[in-house]
Design a protein around this motif. Structure first.
Motif, PDB file in Angstrom:
ATOM      1  N   VAL B 254      31.796 -11.888  -5.338  1.00  0.00           N
ATOM      2  CA  VAL B 254      30.405 -11.444  -5.393  1.00  0.00           C
ATOM      3  C   VAL B 254      29.447 -12.575  -5.042  1.00  0.00           C
ATOM      4  O   VAL B 254      29.507 -13.655  -5.629  1.00  0.00           O
ATOM      5  CB  VAL B 254      30.067 -10.907  -6.801  1.00  0.00           C
ATOM      6  CG1 VAL B 254      28.652 -10.365  -6.828  1.00  0.00           C
ATOM      7  CG2 VAL B 254      31.045  -9.829  -7.190  1.00  0.00           C
ATOM      8  N   TYR B 256      25.787 -13.782  -5.189  1.00  0.00           N
ATOM      9  CA  TYR B 256      24.522 -13.488  -5.857  1.00  0.00           C
ATOM     10  C   TYR B 256      23.350 -13.982  -5.038  1.00  0.00           C
ATOM     11  O   TYR B 256      23.287 -15.149  -4.671  1.00  0.00           O
ATOM     12  CB  TYR B 256      24.493 -14.120  -7.255  1.00  0.00           C
ATOM     13  CG  TYR B 256      25.292 -13.311  -8.219  1.00  0.00           C
ATOM     14  CD1 TYR B 256      24.838 -12.062  -8.617  1.00  0.00           C
ATOM     15  CD2 TYR B 256      26.506 -13.747  -8.696  1.00  0.00           C
ATOM     16  CE1 TYR B 256      25.570 -11.279  -9.474  1.00  0.00           C
ATOM     17  CE2 TYR B 256      27.263 -12.975  -9.557  1.00  0.00           C
ATOM     18  CZ  TYR B 256      26.769 -11.735  -9.948  1.00  0.00           C
ATOM     19  OH  TYR B 256      27.503 -10.954 -10.797  1.00  0.00           O
ATOM     20  N   TRP B 277      16.471 -11.569   2.609  1.00  0.00           N
ATOM     21  CA  TRP B 277      16.587 -10.408   1.707  1.00  0.00           C
ATOM     22  C   TRP B 277      15.227 -10.076   1.078  1.00  0.00           C
ATOM     23  O   TRP B 277      15.162  -9.568  -0.021  1.00  0.00           O
ATOM     24  CB  TRP B 277      17.653 -10.669   0.642  1.00  0.00           C
ATOM     25  CG  TRP B 277      19.021 -10.329   1.141  1.00  0.00           C
ATOM     26  CD1 TRP B 277      19.662  -9.136   0.991  1.00  0.00           C
ATOM     27  CD2 TRP B 277      19.904 -11.148   1.904  1.00  0.00           C
ATOM     28  NE1 TRP B 277      20.883  -9.172   1.610  1.00  0.00           N
ATOM     29  CE2 TRP B 277      21.068 -10.386   2.176  1.00  0.00           C
ATOM     30  CE3 TRP B 277      19.839 -12.449   2.399  1.00  0.00           C
ATOM     31  CZ2 TRP B 277      22.148 -10.879   2.906  1.00  0.00           C
ATOM     32  CZ3 TRP B 277      20.905 -12.934   3.129  1.00  0.00           C
ATOM     33  CH2 TRP B 277      22.043 -12.165   3.377  1.00  0.00           C
ATOM     34  N   LEU B 286      20.824  -9.686  -6.567  1.00  0.00           N
ATOM     35  CA  LEU B 286      21.619  -8.723  -5.810  1.00  0.00           C
ATOM     36  C   LEU B 286      23.057  -9.208  -5.847  1.00  0.00           C
ATOM     37  O   LEU B 286      23.309 -10.390  -5.667  1.00  0.00           O
ATOM     38  CB  LEU B 286      21.156  -8.678  -4.351  1.00  0.00           C
ATOM     39  CG  LEU B 286      19.691  -8.371  -4.101  1.00  0.00           C
ATOM     40  CD1 LEU B 286      19.328  -8.717  -2.664  1.00  0.00           C
ATOM     41  CD2 LEU B 286      19.400  -6.910  -4.373  1.00  0.00           C
ATOM     42  N   ALA B 287      23.986  -8.300  -6.108  1.00  0.00           N
ATOM     43  CA  ALA B 287      25.405  -8.672  -6.077  1.00  0.00           C
ATOM     44  C   ALA B 287      25.972  -8.168  -4.756  1.00  0.00           C
ATOM     45  O   ALA B 287      26.307  -7.002  -4.625  1.00  0.00           O
ATOM     46  CB  ALA B 287      26.129  -8.043  -7.254  1.00  0.00           C
ATOM     47  N   LEU B 288      26.036  -9.035  -3.774  1.00  0.00           N
ATOM     48  CA  LEU B 288      26.465  -8.614  -2.439  1.00  0.00           C
ATOM     49  C   LEU B 288      27.894  -9.061  -2.200  1.00  0.00           C
ATOM     50  O   LEU B 288      28.412  -9.904  -2.920  1.00  0.00           O
ATOM     51  CB  LEU B 288      25.560  -9.265  -1.384  1.00  0.00           C
ATOM     52  CG  LEU B 288      24.065  -9.056  -1.593  1.00  0.00           C
ATOM     53  CD1 LEU B 288      23.275  -9.940  -0.640  1.00  0.00           C
ATOM     54  CD2 LEU B 288      23.691  -7.606  -1.388  1.00  0.00           C
ATOM     55  N   ASN B 289      28.515  -8.504  -1.174  1.00  0.00           N
ATOM     56  CA  ASN B 289      29.828  -9.045  -0.862  1.00  0.00           C
ATOM     57  C   ASN B 289      29.746  -9.932   0.382  1.00  0.00           C
ATOM     58  O   ASN B 289      28.745  -9.944   1.090  1.00  0.00           O
ATOM     59  CB  ASN B 289      30.899  -7.954  -0.773  1.00  0.00           C
ATOM     60  CG  ASN B 289      30.778  -7.132   0.470  1.00  0.00           C
ATOM     61  OD1 ASN B 289      30.051  -7.494   1.388  1.00  0.00           O
ATOM     62  ND2 ASN B 289      31.474  -6.027   0.501  1.00  0.00           N
TER      63      ASN B 289
END
Lengths: 342, 384
Positions: B254, B256, B277, B286-289
């Motif tokens: 994840v 962040y 963003w 935001l928890a992005l991949n």
């Protein structure tokens, strides 16, 4: 399924499903890449550098990791269920995951207790892997030493559980003295993760995995004999102690290395052997072992595809998905079959 | 008989209603007559000054709080002469505060900027404190260690008997603070971190100003911070080119990333940078991949604050993916993790919230090196 041909067909079908799942897993992800782009990126002919990198260095290693993790956990779960003749046994009954947790906790949370010296270790990927391996190895070694003094296989099971409690308590104390950021890192490790393994790590991973798998395959005969009970197995000339050691070492190599690289992945090790038994309707390990390898890989690939939530920016922890997807399937199958094939 | 009963019931109801009305009326009257403290940005608290006392209200002690807290702050010299309805207040606190316990490093600059740091008697996790003055007091055993993190050692607090404990809570469930409250030590939840803009967060210095009877000094300090901030912002606006910026790093899978409504995003906007963003919304990070971040930020010019990593080597050994970003290749990564106090506490976590002017100048210097020629980076440093 009774005859050779039906098994063959089933295996071929399973293998085709595995290939499909593998391709689907590589094709889907947060970044939407058209199928043509996926193939071009895979073979290195894509002009889009980002896509090429994502496919070759992120999705492909992730899919391979999923296959290794799913099959490895399935096999080690099968070995443990047979060894202990307990349908609730999984790859972690011997305290492997709790040992790994302790190792990782010492690295990630240790700096809270032991000062800054540990902080240096935090940033290296290998430190967590080595700590997890060492942790699980040491706990397993303790279990083995204690279990060499006991005759009863069930006693080993209980000893494993006790070691898990001890390590759990130590992790608790470490957690208490840790900062929020450290706790977050540790909790995230506990969620499990298939992504972010470099090719180099996958090489090490698959090397140890292969070793564990060879040992498992070598134990097939012993496993089939063990199903008849310890005493009966002995009367058939099985060296019980040696077979037990082989099976435990195979499990620890598989489950230990998986936990080290991917974290403590829940549920798969427990559920896959049951699923396989229900579908193949046999307790012969010659059939079960390869079937578990295929089934485990397929299920893990499906879980990872779901966890990536295709076309969204977000991702879910793999552990949540394995249980959420896996548990209902097993319940449904059991209800349909009405009894546990064990 | 029944009629008598009914009458008496009505009488009771009437008295109740009347007295309730009476009470709310007096409360209302009191509230209306006070002089409100001047606050430009902060929305989480309010102060009204009455003839003999002040009323401090905390509206948002934590995100989405459904309760607010009201405190009566009474001048020590007038404590004897005043009667207050204690039911109306969560606590009655004598001011100026002589002994204070704060629980977050972000509270410390408030004390120091008002020259009240010698009033600090206890702090949980003293190793994280960077301020030299307070460090000296810690070394001289004038500030007690209250344990680690949120697990404040209740016994030590009870022994210290501070006039007030400044706490922070992620929600209203903090049993430690309840115990301290029950021991008649007032606890005030500081909600500075809930504010949605850097200047609003910085304005909480006025909250400390009220506690120490130093409203004027707090106003002066805040005004100079605000003036510097706005001046820097105006300077940055003159530049045409907006460099693309991204932030954070991965925890396992994840990544962040501060969301577009966060203070971090606000600061980057004010530094005239193109935060990739900036159009996202939401609470928290935001928890992005990885895929998403790589696809969007691979070609970004600047990478800010890559989590705990302090050098390019550390980034690389943590994850080879990091090396594929242009910002990594061009060595354009800046972190505040390398600016630390004597015992390893990251300075940004202590002072960053109170001094948004310095954070903004840092970001402007990073994004537009041609501006602020004579300014040296304060919090951020290029990665080693």
């Amino acid at each position: 399924m009774t005859n050779q041909y039906t098994y063959k067909t089933a295996f071929i079908l399973l293998f085709i499903v595995l290939l499909c799942c593998f391709i689907i897993n590589i094709s889907l992800g947060s970044v939407s890449i058209p199928l043509e782009g996926v193939f071009n990126s895979f073979f290195g002919t894509s002009t889009n550098e980002s896509w090429r990198y994502i496919i070759q260095n992120y999705r492909l290693p992730k899919a391979i990791t999923a296959v290794l993790v799913g099959s490895g956990l399935g096999v080690s779960g099968l070995l443990m269920q047979t060894l202990f003749r307990n349908p609730l046994a999984g790859p972690f009954v011997l305290g492997i995951s709790s040992g790994a947790s302790l190792g990782v906790a010492l690295v990630i949370l240790g700096s809270g207790l032991f000062g800054g010296a540990f902080a240096v270790l935090l940033t290296s990927k290998w430190s967590v892997v080595i700590a997890a391996s060492l942790g699980s190895f040491l706990v397993l070694l303790s279990v083995l030493i204690v279990s060499s003094r006991v005759r009863d296989t069930m006693a080993i099971l209980i000893i494993g559980l006790m070691f898990a409690s001890i390590t759990g308590a130590i992790v608790g104390v470490l957690s208490y003295f840790s900062s929020a950021a450290q706790l977050q890192r540790y909790v995230f490790w506990g969620f499990g993760s298939l992504g972010n393994l470099s090719w180099q790590e996958i090489l090490v991973f698959s090397g140890i995995y292969t070793l564990g798998l060879i040992l498992s395959i070598a134990s097939v005969k012993a496993l089939n004999t063990l199903l008849l009970g310890d005493n009966y197995a002995k009367s058939l000339g099985l060296n019980l102690k040696r077979s037990r050691l082989f099976i435990i070492v195979a499990t620890s190599l598989l489950a230990g290395t998986i936990t080290a690289f991917a974290g403590p992945i829940a549920f798969i090790g427990l559920a896959i052997p049951h699923l396989t038994r229900l579908v193949f309707n046999t307790s012969n390990h010659k059939i079960l072992l390869p079937a578990v390898i295929l089934f485990g890989s397929v299920i893990m690939l499906i879980c990872d595809t779901i966890a990536q939530i295709p076309n969204s920016d977000y991702t879910l922890p793999i552990n949540a998905i394995t249980s959420l997807v896996g548990a209902p399937i097993v319940i449904w199958l059991l209800v349909r079959k009405r009894n546990l094939m064990f | 008989m029944k009629i008598i009963q009914l009458k008496s019931l009505l009488l009771v109801l009437f008295i109740c209603t009347f007295s309730c009305k009476q009470e709310t009326k007096t409360t209302k009257e009191i509230k209306e007559k006070g002089v409100a403290l001047n606050l430009k940005h902060a929305k989480g608290f309010a102060v009204k000054t009455f003839k003999n006392y002040k009323v401090l209200e905390i509206f948002s002690p934590w995100p989405n709080a459904d309760q607010s807290y009201t405190y009566a702050l009474v001048d020590r010299t007038k404590l004897e002469d005043i009667t207050l309805n204690s039911d109306e207040f969560d606590a009655v606190i004598p001011i100026p505060i002589q002994r204070i316990v704060v629980t977050s490093t972000t509270h410390l600059p408030g004390l120091e900027l008002l020259e009240e740091d010698q009033k600090l008697v206890g702090f949980p996790g003293t190793q994280y404190v960077s301020s030299e003055n307070i460090r000296t007091r810690i070394d001289n055993n004038e500030v007690r260690e209250l344990g680690k993190n949120e697990g404040v050692n209740t016994e030590v607090v009870l022994e210290l008997r501070p006039d007030v404990v400044i706490a922070f809570g992620i929600d209203g469930n903090n049993s430690t603070m309840e115990t301290i409250k029950n021991a008649n030590i007032p606890v005030i939840y500081n909600g500075d971190w809930v504010e949605d803009s850097p200047l609003a967060k910085a304005e909480w210095i006025k909250f400390f100003g009220v506690l120490f009877n130093k409203e004027t000094q707090a106003e002066t300090v805040y005004n100079s911070i605000e003036t510097e901030y706005l001046k820097a912002k105006t300077l940055a606006e003159q530049v045409e080119e907006k460099p693309s910026v991204f932030s954070g790093a991965m925890y396992k899978d994840v990544w962040y990333m501060p969301n577009g409504t966060s203070s971090e995003a606000q600061l980057l906007k004010d530094a005239n940078a193109n935060y990739l963003w900036k159009n996202t919304k939401g609470a928290g990070s935001l928890a992005l991949n990885f895929e998403t971040v790589f696809n969007t930020a691979k070609a970004a010019k600047i990478w800010i604050n890559p989590s705990i990593y302090r050098s390019y080597k550390e980034l690389e050994s943590a994850n080879a993916h990091y090396t594929k970003f242009d910002a990594f290749k061009h060595k354009n990564i800046y972190s505040m993790s390398n600016t630390k106090g004597a015992t390893g506490g990251v300075l940004y976590y202590e002072l960053g919230q109170a001094r948004p002017d310095l954070v903004l100048k840092d970001l402007i210097k990073i994004c537009h090196p041609e501006l602020l020629q004579d300014y040296d980076l304060f919090f951020f440093k290029k990665l080693n």
